[in-house]
Write a protein that holds these residues in place. Structure first.
Motif, PDB file in Angstrom:
ATOM      1  N   VAL A 367      57.343 -29.243-137.761  1.00  0.00           N
ATOM      2  CA  VAL A 367      58.361 -30.162-137.474  1.00  0.00           C
ATOM      3  C   VAL A 367      59.304 -30.127-138.472  1.00  0.00           C
ATOM      4  O   VAL A 367      60.595 -30.053-138.397  1.00  0.00           O
ATOM      5  CB  VAL A 367      57.901 -31.611-137.419  1.00  0.00           C
ATOM      6  N   GLN A 368      58.832 -30.140-139.813  1.00  0.00           N
ATOM      7  CA  GLN A 368      59.979 -30.284-140.960  1.00  0.00           C
ATOM      8  C   GLN A 368      60.826 -28.691-140.802  1.00  0.00           C
ATOM      9  O   GLN A 368      61.917 -28.745-140.922  1.00  0.00           O
ATOM     10  CB  GLN A 368      59.312 -29.969-142.222  1.00  0.00           C
ATOM     11  N   ARG A 369      60.302 -27.618-140.625  1.00  0.00           N
ATOM     12  CA  ARG A 369      61.123 -26.365-140.393  1.00  0.00           C
ATOM     13  C   ARG A 369      61.923 -26.547-139.387  1.00  0.00           C
ATOM     14  O   ARG A 369      63.212 -25.953-139.285  1.00  0.00           O
ATOM     15  CB  ARG A 369      60.119 -25.138-140.302  1.00  0.00           C
ATOM     16  N   ALA A 370      61.884 -27.164-138.068  1.00  0.00           N
ATOM     17  CA  ALA A 370      62.586 -27.383-136.896  1.00  0.00           C
ATOM     18  C   ALA A 370      63.723 -28.166-137.048  1.00  0.00           C
ATOM     19  O   ALA A 370      64.880 -27.971-136.673  1.00  0.00           O
ATOM     20  CB  ALA A 370      61.608 -27.691-135.739  1.00  0.00           C
ATOM     21  N   ALA A 371      63.387 -29.400-137.811  1.00  0.00           N
ATOM     22  CA  ALA A 371      64.297 -30.169-138.161  1.00  0.00           C
ATOM     23  C   ALA A 371      65.390 -29.917-138.841  1.00  0.00           C
ATOM     24  O   ALA A 371      66.584 -30.475-138.895  1.00  0.00           O
ATOM     25  CB  ALA A 371      63.628 -31.621-138.946  1.00  0.00           C
ATOM     26  N   LYS A 372      65.249 -28.938-139.754  1.00  0.00           N
ATOM     27  CA  LYS A 372      66.289 -28.367-140.706  1.00  0.00           C
ATOM     28  C   LYS A 372      67.525 -27.764-139.881  1.00  0.00           C
ATOM     29  O   LYS A 372      68.474 -27.430-140.308  1.00  0.00           O
ATOM     30  CB  LYS A 372      65.924 -27.162-141.671  1.00  0.00           C
ATOM     31  N   ALA A 373      67.083 -27.480-138.442  1.00  0.00           N
ATOM     32  CA  ALA A 373      68.158 -26.561-137.598  1.00  0.00           C
ATOM     33  C   ALA A 373      69.192 -27.638-137.285  1.00  0.00           C
ATOM     34  O   ALA A 373      70.581 -27.160-137.223  1.00  0.00           O
ATOM     35  CB  ALA A 373      67.414 -26.214-136.458  1.00  0.00           C
ATOM     36  N   ASP A 374      68.936 -29.014-137.020  1.00  0.00           N
ATOM     37  CA  ASP A 374      69.985 -29.930-136.878  1.00  0.00           C
ATOM     38  C   ASP A 374      69.358 -31.085-137.128  1.00  0.00           C
ATOM     39  O   ASP A 374      68.940 -31.965-136.370  1.00  0.00           O
ATOM     40  CB  ASP A 374      70.242 -29.688-135.289  1.00  0.00           C
ATOM     41  N   PRO A 375      69.682 -31.781-138.224  1.00  0.00           N
ATOM     42  CA  PRO A 375      69.453 -32.936-138.774  1.00  0.00           C
ATOM     43  C   PRO A 375      69.949 -34.069-137.768  1.00  0.00           C
ATOM     44  O   PRO A 375      69.268 -35.312-137.792  1.00  0.00           O
ATOM     45  CB  PRO A 375      70.072 -33.242-140.190  1.00  0.00           C
ATOM     46  N   GLY A 376      70.642 -33.864-137.023  1.00  0.00           N
ATOM     47  CA  GLY A 376      71.399 -35.067-136.102  1.00  0.00           C
ATOM     48  C   GLY A 376      70.622 -35.069-134.813  1.00  0.00           C
ATOM     49  O   GLY A 376      70.653 -35.861-134.098  1.00  0.00           O
ATOM     50  N   ALA A 377      69.821 -33.890-134.570  1.00  0.00           N
ATOM     51  CA  ALA A 377      68.894 -34.234-133.313  1.00  0.00           C
ATOM     52  C   ALA A 377      67.870 -35.311-133.547  1.00  0.00           C
ATOM     53  O   ALA A 377      67.852 -35.947-134.668  1.00  0.00           O
ATOM     54  CB  ALA A 377      68.194 -32.932-133.241  1.00  0.00           C
ATOM     55  N   LEU A 378      67.166 -35.549-132.612  1.00  0.00           N
ATOM     56  CA  LEU A 378      66.475 -36.662-132.449  1.00  0.00           C
ATOM     57  C   LEU A 378      65.000 -36.384-132.319  1.00  0.00           C
ATOM     58  O   LEU A 378      64.520 -35.494-131.379  1.00  0.00           O
ATOM     59  CB  LEU A 378      66.837 -37.803-131.640  1.00  0.00           C
ATOM     60  N   THR A 379      63.894 -37.315-132.796  1.00  0.00           N
ATOM     61  CA  THR A 379      62.535 -37.315-132.129  1.00  0.00           C
ATOM     62  C   THR A 379      62.519 -38.602-131.294  1.00  0.00           C
ATOM     63  O   THR A 379      63.040 -39.577-131.582  1.00  0.00           O
ATOM     64  CB  THR A 379      61.415 -37.345-133.337  1.00  0.00           C
ATOM     65  N   VAL A 380      61.867 -38.271-130.164  1.00  0.00           N
ATOM     66  CA  VAL A 380      61.836 -39.491-129.147  1.00  0.00           C
ATOM     67  C   VAL A 380      60.405 -40.015-129.100  1.00  0.00           C
ATOM     68  O   VAL A 380      59.310 -39.131-129.185  1.00  0.00           O
ATOM     69  CB  VAL A 380      62.133 -39.090-127.794  1.00  0.00           C
ATOM     70  N   MET A 381      60.064 -41.213-128.993  1.00  0.00           N
ATOM     71  CA  MET A 381      58.724 -41.899-128.966  1.00  0.00           C
ATOM     72  C   MET A 381      58.890 -42.655-127.802  1.00  0.00           C
ATOM     73  O   MET A 381      58.616 -44.136-127.835  1.00  0.00           O
ATOM     74  CB  MET A 381      58.444 -42.605-130.275  1.00  0.00           C
ATOM     75  N   PRO A 382      58.515 -42.380-126.631  1.00  0.00           N
ATOM     76  CA  PRO A 382      58.577 -43.094-125.367  1.00  0.00           C
ATOM     77  C   PRO A 382      57.287 -43.649-125.037  1.00  0.00           C
ATOM     78  O   PRO A 382      57.069 -44.636-124.033  1.00  0.00           O
ATOM     79  CB  PRO A 382      59.130 -42.422-124.433  1.00  0.00           C
ATOM     80  N   MET A 383      56.176 -43.185-125.519  1.00  0.00           N
ATOM     81  CA  MET A 383      54.751 -43.375-125.033  1.00  0.00           C
ATOM     82  C   MET A 383      54.494 -44.935-125.297  1.00  0.00           C
ATOM     83  O   MET A 383      54.673 -45.358-126.449  1.00  0.00           O
ATOM     84  CB  MET A 383      53.537 -42.503-125.470  1.00  0.00           C
TER      85      MET A 383
END
Length: 414
Positions: A367-383
């Motif tokens: 997740v840390q590696r992928a998050a660097k691609a776009d800090p403005g993107a979002l993780t979603v928690m709908p469960m």
């Protein structure tokens, strides 16, 4: 650290609720710096050590609260003190060893000496040499002690806080979650050993992982295949009133396969077998059939019961994209040789190369590696919806993760 207001961060929480989180919170150095003051030195109780680790007068252990180095010590009167491991003179560390026994605390740099309450008791060359040099007459020794933390103990655990605003520990986590500590730590504890691993991710990603109650049946092949945690097993989650702290637990009693659904679950490998089935032996020593109980105390403590493997996990931030996880493996003082052997055998499920925990050591870094691609993107928690509420009978929810972010926002003021 200077007083840093939320506005100084150039960051505001972009949503009304906590069901979505911007990746910026894992990658922004300014946010990480602010956390040291607002969370770790804010109104939170932080795990420091176990009472059994400093049983004798003069015993000490070095630990961390966030990035602040801490000394925990038992005084000659048997009291427990916690102080910042930083000399009041030049700021050098005072204790370098992880643990030991001392009569006083002395800084090796210039030999400033403190008692076990942190009071400055001696300064080398205070009067100079030959009547020359030394400290001025107006130097007030009482003003140069070590910075102290408030300390409380519960269930054999020692907690510290920098803040006068932190409520008593009982009020901090609430009666329902106190009950699980009472349930697990039913007798005097014994330390069986330690694990430590460095995680290639922001500390909050591991904090979230422990509160994510439904990934265990999906990510962990061992959990699902050998029946430690399966989606058709009983249990649920409990949350503190403010949502900051949680308990996720699994029981042997099943819910029935019809409640699981027909999804293909990658982690279920029916063809796998254990050559030594005793690894899954579970002695019901706690008065119930709970196979897995993971409890968190905000911000960074985990109390663990997996079968008969007991532990506390302390999460230490080591930078915006790095953290350290310290496992203290536990048994009870009156365990016989067979029970101790069983605990150590089951302990192979956890730790850096644990049959379960090794996967948790990977996913945060991904997740840390992928998050660097776009800090403005979002993780979603709908469960489980968008609310923060307990779930009885099901762990298929992200309510506890949302509760973590509610606590984070409250401390950070965003």
């Amino acid at each position: 650290m200077e007083d840093m207001k939320a506005g100084d961060l150039d960051f505001a929480w972009p949503f009304e609720d906590v069901s979505r989180v911007p990746f910026q919170v894992y990658t922004d150095p300014a946010i990480y710096a602010c956390e040291q003051e607002r969370i770790f030195q804010g109104p939170t109780w932080n795990f420091l050590a176990l009472e059994v680790e400093i049983p004798n007068r003069g015993d000490f252990k070095t630990t961390q609260v966030g990035e602040a180095p801490i000394i925990v010590v038992r005084t000659a009167e048997g009291e427990i003190n916690a102080m910042v491991n930083r000399c009041a003179h030049k700021g050098s560390l005072i204790c370098f060893k992880p643990r030991g026994n001392v009569k006083e605390l002395a800084c090796v740099y210039h030999n400033w000496v403190y008692d076990l309450a942190g009071n400055l008791t001696g300064v080398a060359f205070r009067r100079g040499v030959g009547g020359k040099g030394g400290l001025s007459e107006d130097f007030d020794q009482s003003q140069y002690g070590l910075q102290r933390l408030r300390v409380e103990t519960y269930g054999g655990m020692i907690f510290g806080t920098f803040s006068d605003a932190t409520p008593p520990f009982r009020d901090y986590i609430g009666a329902e979650l106190m009950a699980n500590i009472d349930r697990v730590f039913i007798k005097p504890l014994k330390v069986l050993g330690y694990h430590s691993q460095v995680l290639p991710n922001n500390w909050k990603l591991y904090a979230e992982n422990n509160k994510d109650s439904y990934h265990a049946s999906l990510l962990h092949v061992f959990h699902n295949t050998f029946g430690v945690v399966r989606p058709n097993m009983g249990g649920g989650i409990k949350l503190s009133d403010n949502g900051w702290h949680h308990l996720s637990y699994t029981q042997r009693e099943g819910l029935g396969d019809e409640q699981v659904g027909r999804e293909k679950v990658r982690s279920l490998k029916d063809q796998y077998r254990l050559q030594d089935a005793s690894l899954m032996e579970h002695r019901l020593e706690l008065g119930d059939t709970v196979t897995n109980a993971i409890q968190t105390v905000f911000p960074t403590l985990v109390v663990q019961q997996i079968l008969n493997a007991l532990a506390v996990r302390q999460l230490v931030p080591r930078g915006v994209d790095r953290s350290e996880l310290i496992w203290t493996i536990l048994g009870f003082e009156d365990d016989d040789a067979d029970m101790q052997e069983l605990r150590l055998k089951v302990n192979n499920l956890v730790g850096p190369a644990g049959l379960i925990s090794m996967e948790d050591g990977c996913v945060g870094g991904w997740v840390q590696r992928a998050a660097k691609a776009d800090p403005g993107a979002l993780t979603v928690m709908p469960m489980g919806g968008r609310s923060i509420e307990a779930s009885v009978g099901s762990r298929i929810t992200e309510a506890a993760v949302r509760g973590f972010w509610q606590g984070w926002r409250s401390c950070m003021g965003v």
